[in-house]
Design a protein around this motif. Structure first.
Motif, PDB file in Angstrom:
ATOM      1  N   MET A   1     -60.124 -16.467  24.627  1.00  0.00           N
ATOM      2  CA  MET A   1     -59.399 -15.874  23.385  1.00  0.00           C
ATOM      3  C   MET A   1     -59.238 -14.148  23.630  1.00  0.00           C
ATOM      4  N   THR A   2     -58.223 -13.875  23.188  1.00  0.00           N
ATOM      5  CA  THR A   2     -57.650 -12.482  23.185  1.00  0.00           C
ATOM      6  C   THR A   2     -58.526 -11.660  22.294  1.00  0.00           C
ATOM      7  N   GLY A   3     -58.358 -10.457  22.311  1.00  0.00           N
ATOM      8  CA  GLY A   3     -59.083  -9.409  21.475  1.00  0.00           C
ATOM      9  C   GLY A   3     -58.601  -9.603  20.029  1.00  0.00           C
ATOM     10  N   LEU A   4     -57.520  -9.787  19.777  1.00  0.00           N
ATOM     11  CA  LEU A   4     -56.951 -10.110  18.524  1.00  0.00           C
ATOM     12  C   LEU A   4     -57.584 -11.433  17.822  1.00  0.00           C
ATOM     13  N   GLU A   5     -57.503 -12.349  18.635  1.00  0.00           N
ATOM     14  CA  GLU A   5     -58.246 -13.603  18.180  1.00  0.00           C
ATOM     15  C   GLU A   5     -59.830 -13.774  18.049  1.00  0.00           C
ATOM     16  N   GLN A   6     -60.360 -12.827  18.749  1.00  0.00           N
ATOM     17  CA  GLN A   6     -61.877 -12.693  18.397  1.00  0.00           C
ATOM     18  C   GLN A   6     -62.037 -11.944  17.070  1.00  0.00           C
ATOM     19  N   VAL A  37     -57.291 -20.574  17.271  1.00  0.00           N
ATOM     20  CA  VAL A  37     -57.667 -20.110  18.524  1.00  0.00           C
ATOM     21  C   VAL A  37     -57.774 -21.156  19.782  1.00  0.00           C
ATOM     22  N   ARG A 210     -69.057 -18.257  22.329  1.00  0.00           N
ATOM     23  CA  ARG A 210     -68.565 -16.717  22.159  1.00  0.00           C
ATOM     24  C   ARG A 210     -67.739 -17.029  20.743  1.00  0.00           C
TER      25      ARG A 210
END
Length: 255
Positions: A1-6, A37, A210
């Motif tokens: 996952m990207t930071g935005l997705e997290q 995601v 995560r």
């Protein structure tokens, strides 16, 4: 996952936590975000169950005063939903993932109808009681209510979406309790279902830790905030919100 997705998963946990302690349709928010995601549906369902468990804990803590008012009912809800959720989790792992997909939306819609119509139905039933003999208050769960509570636990362990709405309907028809207490019991029922299912999933299912952790971080805050707000909701507004949330969940699943 990207930071935005997290960040999106964390925010979904917060919002879903609030919904857990209010209208009881948390998976309407959290599950679609996990799928969006990139998680497979079954992994998303399992991770969602683990991630939303803290919301039930903090929400039940927020409703601790309500849960102490009728300890017998509280104990029965814990027992029935715990036992039911174990069976539901076993069904989730043993049956094809799409077995109930076509049935669940209609089940949620029917339950929403019951929640919305419950005051009118209850009044009609009271009018049939002999004049001058008001019906006794129902503050203990009958065998029928206990059986339906167990079935809601099974559904909660298997799929979960809309289980809070279903528990509101079961308790609303089976007991004469204030809605703030019903809301607390509903939140506790969701917790029981999630805890037992989560214990099983940890050992036998694939979990995206995560995603589950991000959901948990958001949901533990949202659950407590939702409880603080839920006990202050006027009964009519509470029913309207439950019906709207349930219908939205069902329509989303149908589409």
């Amino acid at each position: 996952m990207t930071g935005l997705e997290q960040l999106a998963v964390l925010a979904a946990g917060l919002v879903a936590g609030v919904l857990t302690s209010t209208v009881g349709v948390a998976s309407l928010v959290s599950f679609p975000v996990l799928v969006a995601v990139g998680l497979p549906p079954v992994v998303a369902n399992v991770s969602n169950t683990l991630g939303m468990t803290p919301a039930g804990i903090s929400g039940s803590f927020g409703y601790r005063r309500e849960l102490r008012e009728h300890p017998g009912v509280t104990a029965t809800v814990i027992a029935t939903c715990t036992v039911g959720s174990v069976l539901g989790a076993v069904l989730l792992l043993g049956l094809p993932s799409g077995v109930f997909e076509s049935v669940v939306p209609w089940l949620i819609l029917f339950t929403c109808l019951l929640v919305g119509a419950q005051p009118s139905i209850s009044k009609a039933l009271r009018r049939r009681h002999p004049a001058g003999q008001p019906p006794p208050e129902r503050t203990r769960m009958s065998p029928v209510t206990t059986a339906f509570s167990t079935l809601v636990g099974v559904y909660g362990g298997y799929f979960g979406a809309g289980s809070g709405v279903m528990m509101v309907a079961v308790l609303g028809f089976g007991l004469d309790l204030e809605l703030r207490i019903v809301n607390g019991l509903k939140t506790l029922a969701i917790l029981c279902g999630n805890v037992m299912a989560a214990v099983i999933f940890v050992f036998v299912a694939e979990v995206d830790w995560r995603a589950a952790g991000l959901l948990a971080a958001g949901s533990v805050v949202g659950g407590y905030v939702g409880a603080r707000a839920g006990r202050r909701l006027p009964p009519t507004l509470f029913r309207v919100l439950v019906v709207v949330a349930g219908v939205t969940a069902a329509v989303t699943m149908l589409v």
